[in-house]
Design a protein around this motif. Structure first.
Motif, PDB file in Angstrom:
ATOM      1  N   PRO A  68       0.815  -1.215   0.000  1.00 41.56           N
ATOM      2  CA  PRO A  68       0.000   0.000   0.000  1.00 41.56           C
ATOM      3  C   PRO A  68       0.852   1.271   0.000  1.00 41.56           C
ATOM      4  CG  PRO A  68      -0.886  -1.564   1.564  1.00 41.56           C
ATOM      5  CD  PRO A  68       0.430  -2.118   1.107  1.00 41.56           C
ATOM      6  N   LEU A  69       1.925   1.257   0.807  1.00 43.66           N
ATOM      7  CA  LEU A  69       2.830   2.398   0.814  1.00 43.66           C
ATOM      8  C   LEU A  69       3.518   2.540  -0.535  1.00 43.66           C
ATOM      9  CD1 LEU A  69       4.447   2.138   4.346  1.00 43.66           C
ATOM     10  CD2 LEU A  69       3.245   4.111   3.426  1.00 43.66           C
ATOM     11  N   GLY A  70       3.882   1.394  -1.124  1.00 45.24           N
ATOM     12  CA  GLY A  70       4.566   1.414  -2.408  1.00 45.24           C
ATOM     13  C   GLY A  70       3.725   2.014  -3.513  1.00 45.24           C
ATOM     14  N   LYS A  71       2.436   1.791  -3.434  1.00 45.73           N
ATOM     15  CA  LYS A  71       1.534   2.352  -4.444  1.00 45.73           C
ATOM     16  C   LYS A  71       1.584   3.877  -4.411  1.00 45.73           C
ATOM     17  CE  LYS A  71      -3.297   2.045  -5.970  1.00 45.73           C
ATOM     18  NZ  LYS A  71      -4.632   1.467  -5.652  1.00 45.73           N
ATOM     19  N   ILE A  72       1.562   4.429  -3.212  1.00 43.06           N
ATOM     20  CA  ILE A  72       1.617   5.883  -3.068  1.00 43.06           C
ATOM     21  C   ILE A  72       3.015   6.398  -3.409  1.00 43.06           C
ATOM     22  CG2 ILE A  72       1.293   7.804  -1.467  1.00 43.06           C
ATOM     23  CD1 ILE A  72      -0.565   5.939   0.161  1.00 43.06           C
ATOM     24  N   PHE A  73       4.038   5.691  -2.938  1.00 40.54           N
ATOM     25  CA  PHE A  73       5.431   6.065  -3.200  1.00 40.54           C
ATOM     26  C   PHE A  73       5.698   6.144  -4.699  1.00 40.54           C
ATOM     27  CE2 PHE A  73       9.747   4.810  -4.227  1.00 40.54           C
ATOM     28  CZ  PHE A  73      10.526   5.604  -3.405  1.00 40.54           C
ATOM     29  N   ALA A  74       5.298   5.108  -5.434  1.00 40.88           N
ATOM     30  CA  ALA A  74       5.564   5.058  -6.872  1.00 40.88           C
ATOM     31  C   ALA A  74       4.867   6.204  -7.599  1.00 40.88           C
ATOM     32  CB  ALA A  74       5.118   3.712  -7.432  1.00 40.88           C
ATOM     33  N   LYS A  75       3.638   6.500  -7.174  1.00 37.21           N
ATOM     34  CA  LYS A  75       2.886   7.581  -7.818  1.00 37.21           C
ATOM     35  C   LYS A  75       3.568   8.929  -7.602  1.00 37.21           C
ATOM     36  CE  LYS A  75      -1.738   9.652  -7.917  1.00 37.21           C
ATOM     37  NZ  LYS A  75      -3.101   9.622  -7.319  1.00 37.21           N
ATOM     38  N   LYS A  76       4.135   9.112  -6.437  1.00 38.47           N
ATOM     39  CA  LYS A  76       4.726  10.404  -6.095  1.00 38.47           C
ATOM     40  C   LYS A  76       6.154  10.549  -6.600  1.00 38.47           C
ATOM     41  CE  LYS A  76       5.670  13.418  -2.113  1.00 38.47           C
ATOM     42  NZ  LYS A  76       5.083  14.612  -2.750  1.00 38.47           N
ATOM     43  N   TYR A  77       6.924   9.457  -6.597  1.00 39.79           N
ATOM     44  CA  TYR A  77       8.358   9.583  -6.832  1.00 39.79           C
ATOM     45  C   TYR A  77       8.886   8.860  -8.065  1.00 39.79           C
ATOM     46  CZ  TYR A  77       8.450  11.524  -2.125  1.00 39.79           C
ATOM     47  OH  TYR A  77       8.228  12.314  -1.020  1.00 39.79           O
ATOM     48  N   PHE A  78       8.038   8.181  -8.809  1.00 38.77           N
ATOM     49  CA  PHE A  78       8.535   7.463  -9.980  1.00 38.77           C
ATOM     50  C   PHE A  78       7.656   7.776 -11.180  1.00 38.77           C
ATOM     51  CE2 PHE A  78       9.273   3.710 -12.712  1.00 38.77           C
ATOM     52  CZ  PHE A  78      10.661   3.779 -12.793  1.00 38.77           C
ATOM     53  N   PRO A  79       8.039   8.756 -11.987  1.00 36.35           N
ATOM     54  CA  PRO A  79       7.227   9.118 -13.147  1.00 36.35           C
ATOM     55  C   PRO A  79       7.208   8.017 -14.194  1.00 36.35           C
ATOM     56  CG  PRO A  79       9.336  10.259 -13.206  1.00 36.35           C
ATOM     57  CD  PRO A  79       9.252   9.578 -11.864  1.00 36.35           C
ATOM     58  N   GLU A  80       6.139   7.913 -14.921  1.00 40.44           N
ATOM     59  CA  GLU A  80       5.974   6.887 -15.952  1.00 40.44           C
ATOM     60  C   GLU A  80       7.079   6.961 -16.997  1.00 40.44           C
ATOM     61  OE1 GLU A  80       4.122   3.533 -17.376  1.00 40.44           O
ATOM     62  OE2 GLU A  80       3.609   4.680 -15.585  1.00 40.44           O
ATOM     63  N   SER A  81       7.599   8.162 -17.235  1.00 41.97           N
ATOM     64  CA  SER A  81       8.647   8.324 -18.240  1.00 41.97           C
ATOM     65  C   SER A  81       9.907   7.532 -17.895  1.00 41.97           C
ATOM     66  CB  SER A  81       9.012   9.810 -18.387  1.00 41.97           C
ATOM     67  OG  SER A  81       9.454  10.343 -17.148  1.00 41.97           O
ATOM     68  N   SER A  82      10.143   7.315 -16.599  1.00 41.74           N
ATOM     69  CA  SER A  82      11.328   6.563 -16.191  1.00 41.74           C
ATOM     70  C   SER A  82      11.242   5.104 -16.626  1.00 41.74           C
ATOM     71  CB  SER A  82      11.512   6.638 -14.670  1.00 41.74           C
ATOM     72  OG  SER A  82      11.853   7.948 -14.278  1.00 41.74           O
ATOM     73  N   LYS A  83      10.025   4.572 -16.718  1.00 40.71           N
ATOM     74  CA  LYS A  83       9.877   3.194 -17.173  1.00 40.71           C
ATOM     75  C   LYS A  83      10.440   3.032 -18.583  1.00 40.71           C
ATOM     76  CE  LYS A  83       6.209   0.903 -14.609  1.00 40.71           C
ATOM     77  NZ  LYS A  83       5.054  -0.010 -14.730  1.00 40.71           N
ATOM     78  N   LYS A  84      10.153   4.001 -19.440  1.00 39.42           N
ATOM     79  CA  LYS A  84      10.640   3.938 -20.817  1.00 39.42           C
ATOM     80  C   LYS A  84      12.165   4.008 -20.852  1.00 39.42           C
ATOM     81  CE  LYS A  84      10.315   4.207 -25.392  1.00 39.42           C
ATOM     82  NZ  LYS A  84      11.702   4.470 -25.777  1.00 39.42           N
ATOM     83  N   LYS A  85      12.758   4.880 -20.047  1.00 37.19           N
ATOM     84  CA  LYS A  85      14.209   5.000 -20.012  1.00 37.19           C
ATOM     85  C   LYS A  85      14.864   3.694 -19.576  1.00 37.19           C
ATOM     86  CE  LYS A  85      14.333   9.970 -18.987  1.00 37.19           C
ATOM     87  NZ  LYS A  85      14.734  10.997 -17.992  1.00 37.19           N
ATOM     88  N   VAL A  86      14.341   3.102 -18.508  1.00 37.62           N
ATOM     89  CA  VAL A  86      14.927   1.861 -17.993  1.00 37.62           C
ATOM     90  C   VAL A  86      14.687   0.720 -18.973  1.00 37.62           C
ATOM     91  CG1 VAL A  86      14.937   0.224 -16.077  1.00 37.62           C
ATOM     92  CG2 VAL A  86      14.667   2.665 -15.621  1.00 37.62           C
ATOM     93  N   SER A  87      13.528   0.695 -19.612  1.00 40.16           N
ATOM     94  CA  SER A  87      13.243  -0.337 -20.616  1.00 40.16           C
ATOM     95  C   SER A  87      14.253  -0.276 -21.752  1.00 40.16           C
ATOM     96  CB  SER A  87      11.828  -0.166 -21.151  1.00 40.16           C
ATOM     97  OG  SER A  87      11.543  -1.121 -22.152  1.00 40.16           O
ATOM     98  N   ASP A  88      14.570   0.926 -22.196  1.00 37.51           N
ATOM     99  CA  ASP A  88      15.575   1.075 -23.261  1.00 37.51           C
ATOM    100  C   ASP A  88      16.937   0.574 -22.797  1.00 37.51           C
ATOM    101  OD1 ASP A  88      13.659   2.159 -24.912  1.00 37.51           O
ATOM    102  OD2 ASP A  88      14.251   4.250 -24.541  1.00 37.51           O
TER     103      ASP A  88
END
Length: 685
Positions: A367-387
């Motif tokens: 539950p904390l992780g859900k809020i943490f990810a929303k606040k501190y991990f933008p969706e754009s970072s997923k694309k960068k790491v995927s590349d």
């Protein structure tokens, strides 16, 4: 494979006891942390050190001098600093915001987080209750009249996670990875590993002496009347330890996979009442996978020949120790003294609020992780790491093609496995609903038990069912990453995708030495001494020719011998066989990341010097700053005996002499400590 504990614990990665519901009521706003962090702190360097003699000291010497271990820690390094920021700043902000809200709806993640946090802080109630929350379990232990009773009570205690001589876990069947299976494994050693009961050096003997005194004090604090409980428990656990596999033997996925019918288990270890043990946990399975048949048979005999009073004393101890950090202050403080101070060298407890944050994270992680990810991990970072991941995959394929020790037929299978790798980045795509867990203020032990009960039932429901490959083995805020051979997947939580591992403002060389090497490390786990025994579908199945396997193990054994010679403290050497998987992964990760960086620069102008260092040098600076750390002597001893990872200093200085690219980057002459002759270098992937 990871050792096994209570049923709710999986076998490959630590999973939080809870996951998320909805977070519509949270006050936290989405958005990335925009604080800029330097790519590399030049002030960390000790310029008096020679990088070709001790690269760790050269890169991190000043940092280590200026960053002594805090009194509340046993180790202080990049992982710890980021973990502290994640928990004691970011999660703290989330939790305190929720704790301020009133009349939160029952069963929501906000209510669960808030009430668990407040129950940990409610020391008035904790002191008033004493050990009475444990009384129902103590009554069961006190009422044991025979071995059948003991088996039943031991099973009941497994549900809230209290150890006994064996435990169950649910995970994908290693030979049929699409289906979940019930696993069994050894357990019950309070000191964590059998070497603590066997080594005769003065430091380990002192740990045993302190262990006896610790138990005696804890029993006195709890009001237990057992005579000489410390000696009784040490003697029993020493006998149990002699029957167990070493942590090196536990690394063999073939030897520890023994699929057996439940009926044959009862015949194998007939001195123990398995029906009473499993029925009291609600376990129903026609087959299960045993870790070590000889251990079960011999441990069952040991229980039968041990006085019942001794076993009851041991069970009381396991119960008390399991919940000690949630009980009144004297018991909590003494638990810290032994397990944190004696075993690892930490000098004092964290403040209660910080502990409350960490305890809430440990129980309400998703539950904390859900809020943490929303606040501190933008969706754009997923694309960068995927590349980045695809970049590493491409280079790994090229490295496989260039191998001289592997035949074409095995290379074909290696490519198939590499192409089948899947990955998870940041946080789960779907969040579980744990809304039925009953969390209330003022009932800390009951809250822990409620969460354990839910996870136990969840595990029971998985037995014999298809594997959910969307499930995560770490919370998003975790500063770590993992490879799961049963899913053939690499997983990178949002927690580690931050500086110094991944820094959006850093030059490529620093990031390649950091996060790309981490990605390469996890990829290489699919081809280390354990992971290489699993095929593209995650099944324990040989895909090597005999000659290729022999060549691989020849290289691995040379690397084992190399690390075996590293003395961390007087009389304490790295266990090369225990750490070989992580050491291979470090070597592979560095190699892949370096050549991925080199490939990315082809056809481009030579990057300019930064702080006087060229891109090749900065790549290795990036690796070294990830591992800068100070560690207490006690924690180092504990790590050497129990941890499959080499100490931080040796994760820097250990693999680098095997890379000719390092020697070239730093102009290391032959004969320097950080440079090996070509004939002495180990190059695997």
């Amino acid at each position: 494979m990871k050792s096994f504990y209570a049923l709710q614990l999986p076998l490959l990665a630590a999973v939080s006891l809870m996951a998320a519901c909805n977070s519509n009521n949270t006050k936290e706003q989405a958005g990335a942390d925009t604080t800029k962090v330097p790519a590399f702190e030049v002030s960390s360097i000790d310029s008096s050190a020679n990088p070709c003699d001790d690269f760790d000291q050269f890169v991190n010497g000043s940092w280590k001098k200026n960053n002594p271990i805090p009194s509340t820690e046993s180790r202080w390094g990049a992982f710890n600093v980021l973990d502290k920021q994640n928990k004691e700043v970011r999660l703290k902000g989330i939790i305190l915001s929720l704790a301020e809200q009133k009349e939160l709806k029952k069963g929501t993640e906000e209510q669960q987080i808030s009430d668990f946090y407040r129950s940990f802080l409610d020391t008035t109630t904790i002191e008033k209750l004493g050990i009475t929350p444990l009384q129902p379990y103590l009554d069961k232990i006190n009422g044991i009249q025979n071995l059948a009773d003991l088996a039943k009570v031991a099973g009941e205690l497994q549900i809230p996670g209290v150890p006994t001589f064996t435990g169950f876990g649910v995970e994908a069947d290693a030979r049929n990875s699409k289906m979940n299976a019930l696993y069994q494994g050894q357990d019950g050693l309070s000191l964590g590993e059998k070497s603590y009961y066997e080594r005769q050096d003065s430091a380990t003997k002192n740990v045993r002496d302190e262990f006896v005194a610790h138990i005696n004090k804890q029993f006195s604090q709890a009001g237990f009347k057992d005579a000489e409980p410390g000696k009784t428990i040490l003697d029993f656990e020493t006998k149990l330890a002699k029957l167990q596999l070493t942590n090196v033997e536990l690394r063999d996925p073939v030897a520890t996979y023994n699929k057996t019918s439940y009926a044959d288990l009862k015949k194998l270890a007939g001195d123990f009442d398995w029906d009473a043990f499993t029925t009291s946990q609600g376990i129903k399975a026609d087959t299960l996978i045993l870790q070590n048949k000889a251990y079960l048979k011999n441990a069952a005999t040991l229980l039968k020949t041990t006085p019942l009073a001794t076993l009851q004393t041991w069970m009381r101890w396991q119960l008390l120790s399991h919940f000690a950090s949630y009980l009144p202050k004297p018991i909590d403080d003494e638990n810290f003294h032994f397990f944190a101070t004696v075993m690892r060298g930490a000098k004092q407890q964290k403040p209660r609020m910080e502990r409350a944050i960490r305890a809430t994270d440990g129980t309400m992680g998703m539950p904390l992780g859900k809020i943490f990810a929303k606040k501190y991990f933008p969706e754009s970072s997923k694309k960068k790491v995927s590349d980045m991941i695809e970049n590493v995959r491409s280079v790994y394929g090229e490295r496989i093609d260039a191998l001289t020790w592997m035949s074409d037929s095995t290379k074909k299978m290696a490519h198939k496995k590499l192409a089948s790798f899947t990955y998870k980045i940041g946080y789960p795509d779907k969040w579980k609903d744990y809304s039925t867990i009953d969390v209330k203020p003022g009932t800390l032990i009951e809250n822990l038990v409620s969460a354990s009960n839910y996870s136990h039932k969840e595990a029971l429901d998985k037995i014999g069912k298809p594997v959910d490959k969307a499930e995560w083995g770490m919370t998003p805020q975790t500063v770590n990453a993992y490879y799961n051979p049963l899913n053939n997947e690499v997983v990178f939580p949002a927690g580690i995708l931050q500086p110094p591992f991944f820094n959006a403002d850093a030059d490529d060389a620093i990031n390649y030495g950091g996060i790309i090497a981490v990605i390469g490390h996890e990829f290489t786990h699919g081809f280390d001494d354990q992971g290489s025994q699993f095929d593209a579908d995650g099944n324990l199945k040989n895909w090597w020719t005999d000659a290729d396997r022999k060549n691989f193990m020849g290289l691995a054994n040379r690397y084992i011998a190399y690390f075996n010679k590293i003395e961390v403290q007087k009389g304490f050497f790295i266990n090369g066989a225990l750490t070989i998987g992580e050491n291979i992964a470090d070597l592979g990760g560095l190699t892949l990341a370096y050549y991925a960086l080199e490939k990315s620069l082809k056809g481009k102008p030579e990057p300019a010097l930064i702080d006087g260092f060229n891109w090749k040098q900065r790549f290795f600076l990036g690796w070294a700053q990830v591992w800068h750390a100070n560690t207490t002597e006690a924690a180092l001893r504990n790590q050497i005996q129990t941890d499959p990872h080499s100490p931080a200093r040796d994760r820097i200085n250990g693999p680098l002499p095997h890379l000719k690219e390092f020697a070239a980057a730093w102009n290391c002459a032959p004969g320097t400590k950080m440079s090996l002759a070509d004939s002495a270098r180990v190059v695997i992937w």
